[in-house]
Design a protein around this motif. Sequence first.
Motif, PDB file in Angstrom:
ATOM      1  N   THR A   1      -4.391  -8.497  24.902  1.00 14.60           N
ATOM      2  CA  THR A   1      -4.532  -9.824  25.700  1.00 14.60           C
ATOM      3  C   THR A   1      -3.338 -10.785  25.341  1.00 14.60           C
ATOM      4  OG1 THR A   1      -6.137 -10.879  23.996  1.00 14.60           O
ATOM      5  CG2 THR A   1      -7.225  -9.603  26.003  1.00 14.60           C
ATOM      6  N   ASP A   2      -3.006 -10.591  24.186  1.00 13.90           N
ATOM      7  CA  ASP A   2      -1.452 -11.397  24.003  1.00 13.90           C
ATOM      8  C   ASP A   2      -0.410 -11.009  24.978  1.00 13.90           C
ATOM      9  OD1 ASP A   2      -2.660 -12.892  21.892  1.00 13.90           O
ATOM     10  OD2 ASP A   2      -1.734 -11.822  20.400  1.00 13.90           O
ATOM     11  N   LYS A   3      -0.323  -9.608  25.091  1.00  7.39           N
ATOM     12  CA  LYS A   3       0.757  -9.048  25.966  1.00  7.39           C
ATOM     13  C   LYS A   3       0.187  -9.645  27.462  1.00  7.39           C
ATOM     14  CE  LYS A   3       2.253  -5.115  23.536  1.00  7.39           C
ATOM     15  NZ  LYS A   3       2.543  -3.706  23.696  1.00  7.39           N
ATOM     16  N   LEU A   4      -0.976  -9.492  27.781  1.00 11.12           N
ATOM     17  CA  LEU A   4      -1.365 -10.003  29.249  1.00 11.12           C
ATOM     18  C   LEU A   4      -1.050 -11.391  29.354  1.00 11.12           C
ATOM     19  CD1 LEU A   4      -2.841  -8.864  31.772  1.00 11.12           C
ATOM     20  CD2 LEU A   4      -5.055  -9.671  30.816  1.00 11.12           C
ATOM     21  N   SER A   5      -1.427 -12.153  28.327  1.00 11.19           N
ATOM     22  CA  SER A   5      -1.178 -13.783  28.412  1.00 11.19           C
ATOM     23  C   SER A   5       0.485 -13.691  28.439  1.00 11.19           C
ATOM     24  CB  SER A   5      -1.620 -14.385  27.433  1.00 11.19           C
ATOM     25  OG  SER A   5      -1.315 -15.689  27.453  1.00 11.19           O
ATOM     26  N   ASP A   6       1.146 -13.053  27.723  1.00 14.19           N
ATOM     27  CA  ASP A   6       2.680 -13.147  27.929  1.00 14.19           C
ATOM     28  C   ASP A   6       3.210 -12.822  29.409  1.00 14.19           C
ATOM     29  OD1 ASP A   6       2.735 -13.826  25.253  1.00 14.19           O
ATOM     30  OD2 ASP A   6       3.399 -12.030  24.532  1.00 14.19           O
TER      31      ASP A   6
ATOM     32  N   ASP B   1     -12.557  -7.327  20.726  1.00 12.25           N
ATOM     33  CA  ASP B   1     -11.658  -6.719  19.862  1.00 12.25           C
ATOM     34  C   ASP B   1     -10.235  -7.400  20.271  1.00 12.25           C
ATOM     35  OD1 ASP B   1     -11.291  -5.308  22.248  1.00 12.25           O
ATOM     36  OD2 ASP B   1     -11.274  -3.434  21.340  1.00 12.25           O
ATOM     37  N   GLY B   2     -10.160  -8.179  21.234  1.00 10.54           N
ATOM     38  CA  GLY B   2      -8.791  -8.698  21.830  1.00 10.54           C
ATOM     39  C   GLY B   2      -8.101  -7.719  22.615  1.00 10.54           C
ATOM     40  N   LYS B   3      -8.705  -6.776  23.329  1.00  8.76           N
ATOM     41  CA  LYS B   3      -8.205  -5.767  24.155  1.00  8.76           C
ATOM     42  C   LYS B   3      -8.913  -5.591  25.417  1.00  8.76           C
ATOM     43  CE  LYS B   3      -5.875  -3.552  20.051  1.00  8.76           C
ATOM     44  NZ  LYS B   3      -4.689  -4.346  20.272  1.00  8.76           N
ATOM     45  N   LEU B   4      -8.188  -5.249  26.361  1.00 13.44           N
ATOM     46  CA  LEU B   4      -8.892  -4.716  27.686  1.00 13.44           C
ATOM     47  C   LEU B   4      -8.583  -3.138  27.981  1.00 13.44           C
ATOM     48  CD1 LEU B   4      -7.899  -7.809  29.930  1.00 13.44           C
ATOM     49  CD2 LEU B   4     -10.294  -7.152  28.959  1.00 13.44           C
ATOM     50  N   SER B   5      -9.759  -2.662  28.308  1.00  8.18           N
ATOM     51  CA  SER B   5      -9.646  -1.505  28.759  1.00  8.18           C
ATOM     52  C   SER B   5      -9.148  -1.288  30.297  1.00  8.18           C
ATOM     53  CB  SER B   5     -10.699  -0.537  28.559  1.00  8.18           C
ATOM     54  OG  SER B   5     -11.588  -0.939  29.591  1.00  8.18           O
TER      55      SER B   5
ATOM     56  N   VAL C   1     -17.808  -8.422  26.758  1.00  6.24           N
ATOM     57  CA  VAL C   1     -16.814  -9.296  26.721  1.00  6.24           C
ATOM     58  C   VAL C   1     -17.110 -10.619  26.709  1.00  6.24           C
ATOM     59  CG1 VAL C   1     -14.949  -9.873  28.477  1.00  6.24           C
ATOM     60  CG2 VAL C   1     -15.434  -7.442  28.136  1.00  6.24           C
ATOM     61  N   LYS C   2     -16.340 -11.611  26.169  1.00  7.16           N
ATOM     62  CA  LYS C   2     -16.788 -12.787  26.043  1.00  7.16           C
ATOM     63  C   LYS C   2     -15.985 -13.887  26.980  1.00  7.16           C
ATOM     64  CE  LYS C   2     -14.886 -13.923  21.676  1.00  7.16           C
ATOM     65  NZ  LYS C   2     -15.442 -14.035  20.290  1.00  7.16           N
ATOM     66  N   PRO C   3     -16.362 -14.924  27.561  1.00  6.43           N
ATOM     67  CA  PRO C   3     -15.240 -15.764  28.490  1.00  6.43           C
ATOM     68  C   PRO C   3     -14.571 -16.613  27.336  1.00  6.43           C
ATOM     69  CG  PRO C   3     -17.564 -16.622  29.118  1.00  6.43           C
ATOM     70  CD  PRO C   3     -17.759 -15.331  28.032  1.00  6.43           C
ATOM     71  N   ILE C   4     -13.350 -16.815  27.693  1.00  9.15           N
ATOM     72  CA  ILE C   4     -12.413 -17.603  26.845  1.00  9.15           C
ATOM     73  C   ILE C   4     -12.855 -19.031  27.008  1.00  9.15           C
ATOM     74  CG2 ILE C   4     -10.066 -18.464  26.534  1.00  9.15           C
ATOM     75  CD1 ILE C   4      -9.214 -15.715  27.893  1.00  9.15           C
ATOM     76  N   THR C   5     -13.061 -19.648  25.986  1.00  9.01           N
ATOM     77  CA  THR C   5     -13.355 -21.070  25.948  1.00  9.01           C
ATOM     78  C   THR C   5     -12.278 -22.120  25.909  1.00  9.01           C
ATOM     79  OG1 THR C   5     -13.536 -21.099  23.626  1.00  9.01           O
ATOM     80  CG2 THR C   5     -15.231 -20.396  24.874  1.00  9.01           C
ATOM     81  N   THR C   6     -10.822 -21.689  25.791  1.00  6.99           N
ATOM     82  CA  THR C   6      -9.960 -22.723  25.742  1.00  6.99           C
ATOM     83  C   THR C   6      -9.717 -23.143  27.043  1.00  6.99           C
ATOM     84  OG1 THR C   6      -8.403 -20.846  25.737  1.00  6.99           O
ATOM     85  CG2 THR C   6      -8.749 -21.787  23.756  1.00  6.99           C
TER      86      THR C   6
END
Length: 179
Positions: free
Chosen positions: A78-83, A39-43, A7-12
């Motif tokens: 992660t898009d759903k999580l952000s939403d 992969d843009g997903k979280l278990s 898992v890598k930290p978000i840089t934005t």
Amino acid sequence: MPPPTHVKPITTSFPTAAADILSTKSGTFFSSLFFVADDGKLSFEEFKAYFADGILTTDELQELFYSIDGRQANNLDTDKLSDYFSQHLGEYLNVLSALEKLNVAILKAMDKTKEEYQGSSVLGQFVTRFMLKETSSQLLSLQMSLQCAMEANFYCTYSVCVILLHLVHLSFTESESGT
């Protein structure tokens, strides 16, 4: 707890407008809220490792995870999580915007400090160290107030937090006016 190695930290950075916050298609996420898996997903295990707060049970976290995911496939996009979090911003939109501006201001000051510190006089270096210490102290006071508010017994600690925030504001106001 450090994130798993895959898992890598978000840089934005924190978004400065609602449109930026809601534009998950472009990859804008809440950088302080979660880490993006390659992969843009979280278990569920990754979700639980980050969001476990000592108050929600594992079952409640799992219920939240699946209510956000909707597919119950154990890989939350992660898009759903952000939403999901974007829908609950409220006053925190202003807070996150202010933090972004503060972050930029501090980074600019630190860059300038890095460039000028070695060439400064002893007195100039002392003033720089004092400013860094004062900035750190103000941020620490704010962090302590926020940690106080995050306690399980929020309403009992609210008064203490308001007093601490007021003291931080007074201290900052006094340091700006030189009194």
